[in-house]
Design an enzyme around this catalytic site. Structure first.
Site, PDB file in Angstrom:
ATOM      1  CB  CYS A 126      -0.986  -0.009   1.161  1.00 20.79           C
ATOM      2  SG  CYS A 126      -0.369   0.625   2.711  1.00 20.79           S
ATOM      3  CD  GLU A 127      -0.923   5.371  -3.504  1.00 19.16           C
ATOM      4  OE1 GLU A 127      -0.396   4.934  -4.540  1.00 19.16           O
ATOM      5  OE2 GLU A 127      -1.767   6.283  -3.503  1.00 19.16           O
ATOM      6  CG  HIS A 132       0.374   2.639   6.378  1.00 18.25           C
ATOM      7  ND1 HIS A 132      -0.912   2.564   5.886  1.00 18.25           N
ATOM      8  CD2 HIS A 132       0.315   3.485   7.438  1.00 18.25           C
ATOM      9  CE1 HIS A 132      -1.718   3.311   6.614  1.00 18.25           C
ATOM     10  NE2 HIS A 132      -0.998   3.891   7.563  1.00 18.25           N
ATOM     11  CG  HIS A 160      -5.221  -3.475   2.519  1.00 17.88           C
ATOM     12  ND1 HIS A 160      -4.659  -2.509   1.719  1.00 17.88           N
ATOM     13  CD2 HIS A 160      -6.183  -4.064   1.792  1.00 17.88           C
ATOM     14  CE1 HIS A 160      -5.281  -2.500   0.548  1.00 17.88           C
ATOM     15  NE2 HIS A 160      -6.215  -3.424   0.570  1.00 17.88           N
TER      16      HIS A 160
HETATM   17  N1  LIG Z   1      -8.715   3.495  -0.129  1.00 16.92           N
HETATM   18  C1  LIG Z   1      -7.649   2.795   0.268  1.00 16.92           C
HETATM   19  N2  LIG Z   1      -7.139   3.031   1.481  1.00 16.92           N
HETATM   20  C2  LIG Z   1      -6.071   2.304   1.853  1.00 16.92           C
HETATM   21  C3  LIG Z   1      -5.473   1.346   1.055  1.00 16.92           C
HETATM   22  N3  LIG Z   1      -4.421   0.804   1.734  1.00 16.92           N
HETATM   23  C4  LIG Z   1      -4.413   1.428   2.927  1.00 16.92           C
HETATM   24  N4  LIG Z   1      -5.398   2.340   3.005  1.00 16.92           N
HETATM   25  C5  LIG Z   1      -5.825   3.271   4.070  1.00 16.92           C
HETATM   26  O1  LIG Z   1      -5.122   4.468   3.959  1.00 16.92           O
HETATM   27  C6  LIG Z   1      -5.519   5.251   5.067  1.00 16.92           C
HETATM   28  C7  LIG Z   1      -4.458   6.256   5.434  1.00 16.92           C
HETATM   29  O2  LIG Z   1      -5.071   7.041   6.416  1.00 16.92           O
HETATM   30  P1  LIG Z   1      -4.329   8.156   7.270  1.00 16.92           P
HETATM   31  O3  LIG Z   1      -5.311   8.659   8.293  1.00 16.92           O
HETATM   32  O4  LIG Z   1      -3.704   9.148   6.343  1.00 16.92           O
HETATM   33  O5  LIG Z   1      -3.102   7.362   7.946  1.00 16.92           O
HETATM   34  P2  LIG Z   1      -3.043   6.598   9.357  1.00 16.92           P
HETATM   35  O6  LIG Z   1      -3.107   7.581  10.485  1.00 16.92           O
HETATM   36  O7  LIG Z   1      -1.817   5.735   9.322  1.00 16.92           O
HETATM   37  O8  LIG Z   1      -4.388   5.713   9.337  1.00 16.92           O
HETATM   38  P3  LIG Z   1      -4.795   4.436  10.184  1.00 16.92           P
HETATM   39  O9  LIG Z   1      -4.492   3.221   9.361  1.00 16.92           O
HETATM   40  O10 LIG Z   1      -6.281   4.593  10.411  1.00 16.92           O
HETATM   41  O11 LIG Z   1      -4.003   4.441  11.475  1.00 16.92           O
HETATM   42  C8  LIG Z   1      -5.890   4.243   6.145  1.00 16.92           C
HETATM   43  O12 LIG Z   1      -7.262   4.381   6.423  1.00 16.92           O
HETATM   44  C9  LIG Z   1      -5.604   2.882   5.483  1.00 16.92           C
HETATM   45  O13 LIG Z   1      -6.514   1.879   5.919  1.00 16.92           O
HETATM   46  C10 LIG Z   1      -6.036   1.123  -0.225  1.00 16.92           C
HETATM   47  O14 LIG Z   1      -5.575   0.287  -1.021  1.00 16.92           O
HETATM   48  N5  LIG Z   1      -7.110   1.878  -0.567  1.00 16.92           N
HETATM   49 ZN   LIG Z   2      -1.507   0.968   4.346  1.00 14.83          ZN
END
Ligand SMILES: Nc1nc2c(ncn2[C@@H]2O[C@H](COP(=O)(O)OP(=O)(O)OP(=O)(O)O)[C@@H](O)[C@H]2O)c(=O)[nH]1
Ligand SMILES: [Zn+2]
Length: 202
Positions: free
Chosen positions: A93-94, A96, A162
């Site tokens: 995933c882009e 993390h 994921h």
């Molecule tokens: N739409 C989508 N979201 C993704 C994908 N892979 C990861 N994510 C989401 O990307 C989001 C990034 O959210 P942020 O709030 O910017 O980052 P964060 O604080 O690390 O989010 P959390 O995972 O909720 O802790 C998260 O909700 C992940 O679940 C994907 O392939 N598609």
């Molecule tokens: Zn991710």
């Protein structure tokens, strides 16, 4: 490089950092994690990680045009849906840079020409081995097949787990994300769309 929108993200090799710069970045991350990068077990790790990244992200080296260059027309009148399902993949995933993995299911409705069956898996790998969202990957697989093969319709479904949601953050193990893209007949015909979903999930 391929002119299609799907490859707008790829960086020219001249813009890439050197092997040494990549290894230095990994060394910093080891220290960021709290470990000593000079201890014996970790000494070669930056080199190994840089090498592993080359493989895990090899999708930037390839263009869909190469994968989809060859098609066949001798199908003795076959014109129904071709579906290749349960294509396993690993991507990252882009958001993390953590893995997500699952299965892709791809179908198309041929218009005179068909594709070698292995190319569906190659197309999935090409896009999976890049930094991705599942939505973008689903759309890229569908649209590159649509643009190159020009079939009557394409259907792609991806189901994945994921690890950024399982290992960290919300920590929900086992939940799956499903994404779909339909073009042509699959977009306009609910019956064909339903048939694809039944075959893909059956
Ligand atoms: N739409 C989508 N979201 C993704 C994908 N892979 C990861 N994510 C989401 O990307 C989001 C990034 O959210 P942020 O709030 O910017 O980052 P964060 O604080 O690390 O989010 P959390 O995972 O909720 O802790 C998260 O909700 C992940 O679940 C994907 O392939 N598609
Ligand atoms: Zn991710």
């Amino acid at each position: 490089m391929d002119a299609f929108v799907n490859d707008a993200d790829t960086l020219a090799s001249t813009q890439r950092p050197t092997q040494e710069e990549a290894e230095a970045a990994v060394l910093t991350l080891i220290r960021w994690s709290g470990d000593d990068p000079l201890r014996e077990g970790l000494r070669d790790t930056p080199m190994r990680v840089a090498k592993a990244y080359r493989e895990l992200f090899s999708g930037y080296e390839a263009a869909p045009a190469d994968v989809l260059a060859r098609t066949f027309s001798e199908v003795k009148g076959y014109k129904d849906m071709v579906i290749v399902k349960d294509i396993p993949f690993f991507s990252h995933c882009e958001h993390h840079m953590l893995p997500f993995h699952g299965m892709a299911h791809i179908a198309y409705m041929p218009d005179q020409r068909v594709l070698g069956l292995s190319k569906m898996g190659r197309l999935v790998d090409l896009y999976a081995r890049r930094l991705q969202t599942q939505e973008a990957m689903t759309s890229q697989v569908a649209h590159s097949l649509d643009e190159r093969l020009r079939p009557k319709g394409v259907a792609v479904m991806i189901e994945a787990e994921h690890t950024c949601m399982a290992m960290r953050g919300i920590r929900k193990q086992g939940s799956k994300t499903l994404t779909t893209t339909f073009t042509g007949l699959f977009e306009t015909s609910p019956a064909d769309q339903a048939r694809f979903m039944t075959l893909a999930r059956g």
